[in-house]
Design a protein around this motif. Structure first.
Motif, mmCIF file in Angstrom:
data_model
loop_
_atom_site.group_PDB
_atom_site.id
_atom_site.type_symbol
_atom_site.label_atom_id
_atom_site.label_comp_id
_atom_site.label_asym_id
_atom_site.label_seq_id
_atom_site.Cartn_x
_atom_site.Cartn_y
_atom_site.Cartn_z
ATOM 1 N N GLN A 23 0.850 -1.193 0.000
ATOM 2 C CA GLN A 23 0.000 0.000 0.000
ATOM 3 C C GLN A 23 0.885 1.242 0.000
ATOM 4 N N PHE A 24 1.131 1.761 -1.205
ATOM 5 C CA PHE A 24 1.975 2.941 -1.382
ATOM 6 C C PHE A 24 1.459 3.706 -2.592
ATOM 7 N N SER A 25 1.167 5.009 -2.413
ATOM 8 C CA SER A 25 0.687 5.895 -3.472
ATOM 9 C C SER A 25 -0.822 5.774 -3.652
ATOM 10 N N LEU A 26 -1.429 6.864 -4.062
ATOM 11 C CA LEU A 26 -2.863 6.901 -4.366
ATOM 12 C C LEU A 26 -3.157 6.276 -5.719
ATOM 13 N N GLN A 27 -2.536 6.807 -6.769
ATOM 14 C CA GLN A 27 -2.890 6.384 -8.123
ATOM 15 C C GLN A 27 -2.499 4.937 -8.405
ATOM 16 N N ARG A 28 -1.441 4.455 -7.772
ATOM 17 C CA ARG A 28 -1.022 3.074 -8.039
ATOM 18 C C ARG A 28 -2.070 2.077 -7.580
ATOM 19 N N ASP B 241 19.148 -16.263 -0.229
ATOM 20 C CA ASP B 241 20.074 -15.696 0.753
ATOM 21 C C ASP B 241 19.834 -14.198 0.952
ATOM 22 N N ASN B 242 18.573 -13.766 0.886
ATOM 23 C CA ASN B 242 18.262 -12.346 1.007
ATOM 24 C C ASN B 242 18.540 -11.828 2.415
ATOM 25 N N SER B 243 19.261 -10.701 2.501
ATOM 26 C CA SER B 243 19.544 -10.092 3.805
ATOM 27 C C SER B 243 18.889 -8.718 3.944
ATOM 28 N N GLY B 244 18.195 -8.271 2.882
ATOM 29 C CA GLY B 244 17.524 -6.983 2.929
ATOM 30 C C GLY B 244 16.076 -7.130 3.384
ATOM 31 N N TYR B 245 15.386 -5.995 3.481
ATOM 32 C CA TYR B 245 13.980 -5.993 3.882
ATOM 33 C C TYR B 245 13.356 -4.652 3.487
ATOM 34 N N MET B 246 12.039 -4.569 3.585
ATOM 35 C CA MET B 246 11.341 -3.320 3.320
ATOM 36 C C MET B 246 10.135 -3.220 4.242
ATOM 37 N N VAL B 247 9.910 -2.037 4.808
ATOM 38 C CA VAL B 247 8.724 -1.780 5.619
ATOM 39 C C VAL B 247 7.953 -0.638 4.976
ATOM 40 N N SER B 248 6.623 -0.716 5.015
ATOM 41 C CA SER B 248 5.783 0.314 4.402
ATOM 42 C C SER B 248 4.691 0.735 5.369
ATOM 43 N N GLN B 249 4.216 1.973 5.194
ATOM 44 C CA GLN B 249 3.116 2.468 6.028
ATOM 45 C C GLN B 249 2.317 3.491 5.234
ATOM 46 N N ASN B 250 0.999 3.405 5.344
ATOM 47 C CA ASN B 250 0.108 4.299 4.630
ATOM 48 C C ASN B 250 -1.016 4.741 5.556
ATOM 49 N N LEU B 251 -1.436 6.001 5.421
ATOM 50 C CA LEU B 251 -2.550 6.529 6.206
ATOM 51 C C LEU B 251 -3.359 7.469 5.325
ATOM 52 N N ILE C 101 7.937 4.338 2.711
ATOM 53 C CA ILE C 101 8.608 3.039 2.779
ATOM 54 C C ILE C 101 10.081 3.258 3.125
ATOM 55 N N TYR C 102 10.628 2.291 3.834
ATOM 56 C CA TYR C 102 12.078 2.248 4.027
ATOM 57 C C TYR C 102 12.534 0.858 3.613
ATOM 58 N N ARG C 103 13.600 0.819 2.815
ATOM 59 C CA ARG C 103 14.128 -0.452 2.341
ATOM 60 C C ARG C 103 15.634 -0.525 2.584
ATOM 61 N N ASP C 104 16.059 -1.644 3.110
ATOM 62 C CA ASP C 104 17.481 -1.961 3.163
ATOM 63 C C ASP C 104 17.775 -2.761 1.897
ATOM 64 N N ALA C 105 18.173 -2.050 0.846
ATOM 65 C CA ALA C 105 18.352 -2.681 -0.467
ATOM 66 C C ALA C 105 19.689 -3.406 -0.540
ATOM 67 N N GLN C 106 19.664 -4.589 -1.138
ATOM 68 C CA GLN C 106 20.869 -5.380 -1.303
ATOM 69 C C GLN C 106 20.998 -5.815 -2.754
#
Length: 348
Positions: free
Chosen positions: A123-128, A189-199, A217-222
């Motif tokens: 859940q990120f963005s209105l139009q998407r 072997d994924n070591s990254g992650y992503m968290v999202s928040q919408n209001l 969103i915040y992502r630890d990209a690998q």
């Protein structure tokens, strides 16, 4: 001789893709007919639609394509009081004419909350999160298409998301945790992650509605590529922070929505915004105008805005709709045109 053989082989594969598409469409009708006459059909909802378009710049580009053929099946309220599911696939000329699995998720509901798990769109963005077939313009704004978390990674992600609806449906809150590298590959072997928040919050003013909100969103990209933000030669590892601020006004005569999105990487940034005005003289005829701006640190992407205008004619609501759109973008010292004529047709 070998060249002729490979040409024939290429034509054969192209023909096979067309045959496969034909049988897939035939399967849609067959399954719809079977389940509509079966008790199982009360627990499953089937839908499918296509968008066929022709595009030209009135100079050196002319093209006909299947923009999308989308098919999905989901549970109805009769399936379960608490449980639901959805499976969705898509076929596109722009994706090498292959079927692509988009959504496959389950959901558990209780009171005014739910938990969704599987492969789906965070859940990120209105139009998407406005369905393709209900977006007035031919495409979503570049800022939306380029800056959602999975923009170049298949759109969706695998994870879990909590959803809350409060104040009689006016307030909506979502928070989720995801793999963060999209669905074009699977990493053991994924070591990254992503968290999202919408209001978001919606309220009525007489016969009109106003909704506004934000997404982060915040992502630890690998080892991930973000070619719509930075150079496609860079494989990026590090922090990825993105946010969206949006608002929409809807009424019987006009609709207007706007959104600003931003992405901040350690190696580069991008941001953009759009405004979409829809004028509705009557139920059959709608006119829309779009201002679409986007800037990034990838020098290969044209940073100049698009100016777009279009007309929608509804033969049978959005289920049979014809759209004509034309737009201009400055490239160098000249403005280039893009004009599209599209037919949208629902099968079920």
């Amino acid at each position: 001789m070998n060249i002729d053989f490979y040409k024939k082989l290429k034509l054969l594969f192209a023909h096979m893709r067309k045959i496969k598409l034909f049988f897939f469409i035939l399967l849609l009708f067959a399954t719809t007919l079977v389940f509509s006459q079966n008790s199982v059909g009360d627990k499953i909802s089937w839908n499918a639609y296509t968008q066929i378009r022709g595009t030209t710049n009135f100079n050196n580009y002319h093209n006909f394509s299947l923009r999308r053929l989308k098919f999905w099946a989901k549970s109805t309220p009769e399936f379960s009081k608490h449980w639901s599911y959805k499976v969705q696939v898509i076929f596109m000329s722009g994706q090498n004419e292959v079927f692509f699995l988009q959504d496959i998720y389950g959901q558990y509901r209780w009171k005014n909350s739910s938990v969704r798990f599987g492969q789906f769109l965070p859940q990120f963005s209105l139009q998407r999160h406005q369905p393709d077939y209900l977006v007035p313009s031919m495409e979503r704004a570049r800022a939306v298409s380029f800056l959602i978390p999975g923009a170049s990674l298949g759109g969706r992600d695998i994870g879990i998301q909590y959803n809350l609806t409060a104040l009689n449906g006016s307030l909506k809150f979502n928070v989720g945790v995801f793999n963060g590298y999209g669905i074009k590959e699977y990493r053991f072997d994924n070591s990254g992650y992503m968290v999202s928040q919408n209001l978001s919050y919606e309220f009525n003013i007489k016969q009109s509605k106003i909704k506004f909100g934000y997404s982060v969103i915040y992502r630890d990209a690998q080892n991930t590529k973000f070619p719509l933000i930075i150079s496609d030669s860079i494989t990026y590892s590090g922090s990825d922070f993105r946010y969206s601020i949006y608002g929409i006004f809807t009424s019987k005569i006009i609709d207007f929505q706007a959104e600003y999105l931003s992405a901040k990487l350690e190696d580069g940034n991008a941001d953009g915004y759009y405004g979409l005005l829809t004028i509705k003289p009557n139920d059959k005829n709608h006119i829309y105008l779009v201002y679409d701006a986007y800037k990034s640190d990838n020098s290969m992407i044209n940073d100049n805005p698009w100016y777009l205008g279009g007309y929608n004619y509804f033969f049978k609501s959005y289920k049979i709709m014809l759209t004509l759109e034309t737009g201009f973008q400055k490239s160098g010292n000249v403005y280039e045109n893009r004009t599209i004529l599209q037919l949208q047709l629902f099968f079920h």
